[in-house]
Design an enzyme around this catalytic site. Structure first.
Site, mmCIF file in Angstrom:
data_model
loop_
_atom_site.group_PDB
_atom_site.id
_atom_site.type_symbol
_atom_site.label_atom_id
_atom_site.label_comp_id
_atom_site.label_asym_id
_atom_site.label_seq_id
_atom_site.Cartn_x
_atom_site.Cartn_y
_atom_site.Cartn_z
ATOM 1 N N PHE A 135 0.856 -1.190 0.000
ATOM 2 C CA PHE A 135 0.000 0.000 0.000
ATOM 3 C C PHE A 135 0.885 1.230 0.000
ATOM 4 C CE2 PHE A 135 -2.591 3.384 1.835
ATOM 5 C CZ PHE A 135 -3.696 3.316 0.999
ATOM 6 N N ASP A 220 9.266 2.599 1.794
ATOM 7 C CA ASP A 220 8.076 3.327 2.231
ATOM 8 C C ASP A 220 7.891 3.046 3.720
ATOM 9 O OD1 ASP A 220 5.597 4.269 2.881
ATOM 10 O OD2 ASP A 220 4.579 3.455 1.113
ATOM 11 N N LYS A 249 2.310 9.483 8.150
ATOM 12 C CA LYS A 249 1.552 9.050 9.335
ATOM 13 C C LYS A 249 2.078 9.585 10.686
ATOM 14 C CE LYS A 249 -1.171 5.340 7.564
ATOM 15 N NZ LYS A 249 -0.816 4.839 6.243
HETATM 16 C C1 LIG Z 1 -0.983 5.071 4.867
HETATM 17 C C2 LIG Z 1 0.106 4.717 3.939
HETATM 18 C C3 LIG Z 1 0.317 5.426 2.748
HETATM 19 C C4 LIG Z 1 -0.605 6.527 2.283
HETATM 20 O O1 LIG Z 1 -0.625 7.615 3.160
HETATM 21 P P1 LIG Z 1 -1.784 8.723 3.000
HETATM 22 O O2 LIG Z 1 -1.368 9.792 3.980
HETATM 23 O O3 LIG Z 1 -3.076 8.075 3.334
HETATM 24 O O4 LIG Z 1 -1.743 9.200 1.604
HETATM 25 C C5 LIG Z 1 1.384 5.063 1.959
HETATM 26 N N1 LIG Z 1 2.212 4.064 2.314
HETATM 27 C C6 LIG Z 1 2.044 3.377 3.461
HETATM 28 C C7 LIG Z 1 3.004 2.287 3.813
HETATM 29 C C8 LIG Z 1 0.975 3.656 4.300
HETATM 30 O O5 LIG Z 1 0.790 2.941 5.409
#
Ligand SMILES: *Cc1c(COP(=O)(O)O)cnc(C)c1O
Length: 402
Positions: A135, A220, A249
């Site tokens: 994700f 990420d 986050k």
């Molecule tokens: C939540 C998340 C995203 C996206 O972040 P948003 O602030 O919702 O755009 C991207 N990568 C990872 C690993 C995430 O947990």
């Protein structure tokens, strides 16, 4: 009192699957609904509220900055974004920082950075290899990057330039690498995909492969970073260094902010190549700077590691009691409980009614991502509630099986 769900239905696009709860206030580990009822929060705004709700250090920094300077454009120097960038570089293996407003924006920018690198140094290579069940956000390109069909199918055709391969298989990445590949982008632990922890050698093997091929490794760490897994960044535990890292986050403990960090050699944006109106604005930067400074100075990642071990141990003891729990997995305060059937929604609702907020990460799995300041007593309180709920669920599972 207003009927907020009714107002939502009338005016708001129904993208969120909401629980029947309107939250109006938060303090530390707890939030309150519009009827004044308190809940112990083990969702933490989806791993965002790293210092809990309305931590005084963050509140003070925001109030002070709001009185001083909220926003000017990025054609001027401003102080909070530079202090935050310095703090991030001094406490990571990366050298340069770009600030934005969300996770998707950070990963999207990281891919743009890797494509610039590809144009400059890799004969125009542009493809990024990512993992199935990953994700990386909800922009169109990040939907293509995230290897989850349910996010992709409604929006085809998707932007070109991504290969989604099996997670936890260095072989799959090697097989997908071609002269068109400029980068590999991975989560050190897959968060939204269900708290999937790869084998110990996986990230090391991928990092070595990227180095051998001269392509970039993007980690990420939007969910795993800023202390969540027990160290400030998850890459430290894998014994590797990414070329590019994304954060969001937990970085601002509730303030909307994202960051791209890069090694000097991968930091190839030139003036005008990328930008943001709100990115790095004084208000968000001051809040994130205060949060990150507190997290580092008070060894909050160490608390996540220790209390996370206690949480894992307590959940493991539930697994030995309830045979419909098939696995407990996690690191630090990113933890999942895997059931043998799709009962997670029911468990979440029953816990909510008992005053505990939990996240359903998959139909058959719960995710725990409380604020990193949680203590053992609060973990015991949460697990005791869950234990009672599972006891009831166990009875009804047996009943429905009869
Ligand atoms: C939540 C998340 C995203 C996206 O972040 P948003 O602030 O919702 O755009 C991207 N990568 C990872 C690993 C995430 O947990």
């Amino acid at each position: 009192m207003s009927n907020w769900p009714e107002l939502e239905k009338r005016y708001f696009m129904p993208t969120a699957r909401r629980l029947p709860l309107t939250l109006v206030r938060g303090q530390g580990m707890r939030v309150w609904d519009d009827r004044g009822r308190a809940y112990l929060d083990f969702v933490g705004g989806w791993a965002v509220n790293s210092l809990g709700h309305c931590h005084p250090v963050v509140v003070e920094a925001l109030v002070e900055q709001a009185r001083t300077l909220i926003h000017v454009s990025n054609q001027f120097y401003t102080v909070p974004q530079l202090l935050l960038a310095e703090l991030l570089v001094q406490n990571s293996c990366l050298d340069k920082v770009f600030l934005c407003n969300s996770g998707a924006e950070a990963t999207e920018g990281a891919v743009k950075l890797a494509r610039r690198y590809g144009k400059l140094y890799l004969d125009g290579a542009y493809q990024v290899i990512t993992a199935l069940d990953s994700f990386h956000g909800r922009t169109l390109a990040m939907v293509a990057a995230s290897g989850q069909r349910k996010f992709q199918e409604p929006y085809t055709p998707l932007p070109d330039g991504f290969a989604n391969v099996e997670y936890n298989s260095a072989g799959a990445i090697k097989a997908a690498t071609s002269s068109l590949t400029c980068a590999v982008m991975l989560e050190p632990i897959q968060g939204e995909g269900g708290v999937n922890i790869p084998d110990e050698h996986y990230l090391r093997e991928v990092a070595a492969w990227c180095q051998e091929k001269g392509i970039l490794l993007i980690l990420d760490e939007i969910q795993t970073g800023v202390g969540r897994t027990g160290t400030l960044f998850a890459y430290e535990q894998a014994g590797i260094e990414p070329d590019i890292m994304t954060l969001a986050k937990g970085l601002g403990s509730g303030v909307a902010i994202g960051a791209i960090l890069a090694k000097e050699r991968a930091s190839v944006f030139a003036p005008g190549d990328h930008g943001s109106t709100f990115g790095g604005n004084p208000l968000a930067s001051a809040g994130a700077y205060a949060a990150l400074k507190f997290i580092i100075e008070n060894n909050v990642p160490g608390n996540a590691r220790d209390v996370g071990q206690h949480l894992l141990a307590r959940l493991e003891s539930l697994r030995s009691r309830f045979d419909f729990i098939v696995e407990v997995r996690g690191r630090g305060l990113l933890v999942a409980v895997q059931f043998d059937s799709d009962i997670a929604d029911r468990i979440v609702m029953a816990c909510l009614e008992s005053g505990l907020l939990l996240n359903r990460v998959k139909p058959d799995a719960l995710r725990f991502m409380p604020p990193l300041i949680v203590n053992q007593k609060e973990v015991d309180e949460a697990v005791d509630i869950l234990e009672r709920v599972l006891g009831e669920a166990g009875k009804s599972i047996i009943r429905s099986g009869e």
